[in-house]
Design an enzyme around this catalytic site. Sequence first.
Site, PDB file in Angstrom:
ATOM      1  N   HIS A 107       0.829  -1.206   0.000  1.00 56.32           N
ATOM      2  CA  HIS A 107       0.000   0.000   0.000  1.00 56.32           C
ATOM      3  C   HIS A 107       0.873   1.269   0.000  1.00 56.32           C
ATOM      4  O   HIS A 107       0.708   2.150  -0.839  1.00 56.32           O
ATOM      5  CB  HIS A 107      -0.917  -0.042   1.243  1.00 56.32           C
ATOM      6  CG  HIS A 107      -1.854   1.100   1.350  1.00 56.32           C
ATOM      7  ND1 HIS A 107      -3.198   0.982   1.059  1.00 56.32           N
ATOM      8  CD2 HIS A 107      -1.660   2.387   1.719  1.00 56.32           C
ATOM      9  CE1 HIS A 107      -3.771   2.155   1.226  1.00 56.32           C
ATOM     10  NE2 HIS A 107      -2.871   3.024   1.645  1.00 56.32           N
ATOM     11  N   GLU A 108       1.831   1.312   0.912  1.00 57.86           N
ATOM     12  CA  GLU A 108       2.682   2.509   1.003  1.00 57.86           C
ATOM     13  C   GLU A 108       3.588   2.645  -0.215  1.00 57.86           C
ATOM     14  O   GLU A 108       3.845   3.752  -0.687  1.00 57.86           O
ATOM     15  CB  GLU A 108       3.503   2.498   2.295  1.00 57.86           C
ATOM     16  CG  GLU A 108       2.681   2.551   3.585  1.00 57.86           C
ATOM     17  CD  GLU A 108       1.667   3.689   3.630  1.00 57.86           C
ATOM     18  OE1 GLU A 108       1.932   4.757   3.048  1.00 57.86           O
ATOM     19  OE2 GLU A 108       0.593   3.504   4.241  1.00 57.86           O
ATOM     20  N   HIS A 111       1.718   4.398  -2.910  1.00 53.82           N
ATOM     21  CA  HIS A 111       1.720   5.857  -2.745  1.00 53.82           C
ATOM     22  C   HIS A 111       3.080   6.425  -3.165  1.00 53.82           C
ATOM     23  O   HIS A 111       3.163   7.410  -3.888  1.00 53.82           O
ATOM     24  CB  HIS A 111       1.531   6.241  -1.272  1.00 53.82           C
ATOM     25  CG  HIS A 111       0.139   6.047  -0.743  1.00 53.82           C
ATOM     26  ND1 HIS A 111      -0.969   6.514  -1.382  1.00 53.82           N
ATOM     27  CD2 HIS A 111      -0.304   5.461   0.393  1.00 53.82           C
ATOM     28  CE1 HIS A 111      -2.051   6.212  -0.655  1.00 53.82           C
ATOM     29  NE2 HIS A 111      -1.664   5.566   0.419  1.00 53.82           N
ATOM     30  N   ASP A 183      -7.786   7.346   2.550  1.00 57.66           N
ATOM     31  CA  ASP A 183      -7.323   7.847   1.246  1.00 57.66           C
ATOM     32  C   ASP A 183      -8.515   8.152   0.358  1.00 57.66           C
ATOM     33  O   ASP A 183      -8.550   9.173  -0.324  1.00 57.66           O
ATOM     34  CB  ASP A 183      -6.490   6.775   0.521  1.00 57.66           C
ATOM     35  CG  ASP A 183      -5.203   6.458   1.245  1.00 57.66           C
ATOM     36  OD1 ASP A 183      -4.692   7.327   1.945  1.00 57.66           O
ATOM     37  OD2 ASP A 183      -4.716   5.320   1.084  1.00 57.66           O
TER      38      ASP A 183
END
Length: 368
Positions: A107-108, A111, A183
Amino acid sequence: MRPGRFDRQIYVNVPDVKGREEILKVHSRNKPLAQDVSFKILARMTSGFSGADLENLLNEAAILAARAGRSVIVMEDILEGINKVIAGPQKKSRIVTDSDKRITAYHESGHAIIGKLLENCDDVQEVSIIPRGMAAGYTLTRPENDDSHITRNKLIDMITMMLGGRAAEEIVIKDISTGASNDIERASDIAKKMVTQWGMSKAIGNMYLGGDKEVFLGRDYGTTHSYSDDLGGIIDNEIKSILDSCYTRALEILQANRKIMDNMVKVLFEKETIYTDEVNMLFDGKTADEVIAFIDERQAKKDSYKKSEAPKINIVEEKVSEEAKTESAQVDDTAIEQAFDNKEDTQPQEQKADEEQEKSQEEEQPKE
Ligand code: ZN
């Protein structure tokens, strides 16, 4: 006193980038700093910080360095000081399963990779899978300047970056988690404002339709707005089309950079936090092992500052953290809000940490 003024919070003017550099210099005068500490970079990263916030972050950094037994404060101590002022301390003790860790790492990385590649996104400063506040992980970016005008292209890039976490989960794990709900909320909020307040959609044009009013209807509060139901349908379509096209773009970018994403995940899994240098190395085609070796080397350098005798840094009392808590209690929300809504607010722009997973309320947590 005029009506309506009473409920307003009053904010002290915050210093600009030059002012912040000067304040940092003043407050670090009696603190031993390592060679790698750059006030210029720190000033750029602390947009929205008040003088007291800057003092706090240096005190936090001094405490961290002293705890680690170093005789000088290194850049990482100060970066962690910034994060502490913004988002509360890291929660290394929280138990995280390998499966959660993997989801958070992808997930990170999603980003971070989009943030790194898109022209209008700020530089990626730090990517971490260590829980902080309510976030399972976070990706911090460093704004280039204190610009208060944000263009349509920048907003589109920001939404794309926000949706990058969810996109990465979909690509790799073939499933999506609840972790992206914040988000999605923030991305939707920006898209809605683009359409209804900022005149950034062709179908709506330059018509201000924002500011839904809450009205008291008997027992419940309902929402009224100033446009027809027909127009409401067009607005919804416009918002959805912005979000859908950004999400598709996020998926395409991550698919095209799958190898970098896999490598980043490997490094995060091993080291938990990476910084700009490591992100750049991954984009230069370095393997996960090479990046891990680089981090080990940096750690060794940090350890070399350790002295056998008692630390020379004066610890400015633990009560500093208490002050930091109340100081940063007002620090909240995102860069957009700062630029468009609350010009009087003292909100730092770094804040791209995701408030994800875990709804547990913990006291040291300044955000909602
Ligand atoms: Zn996220």
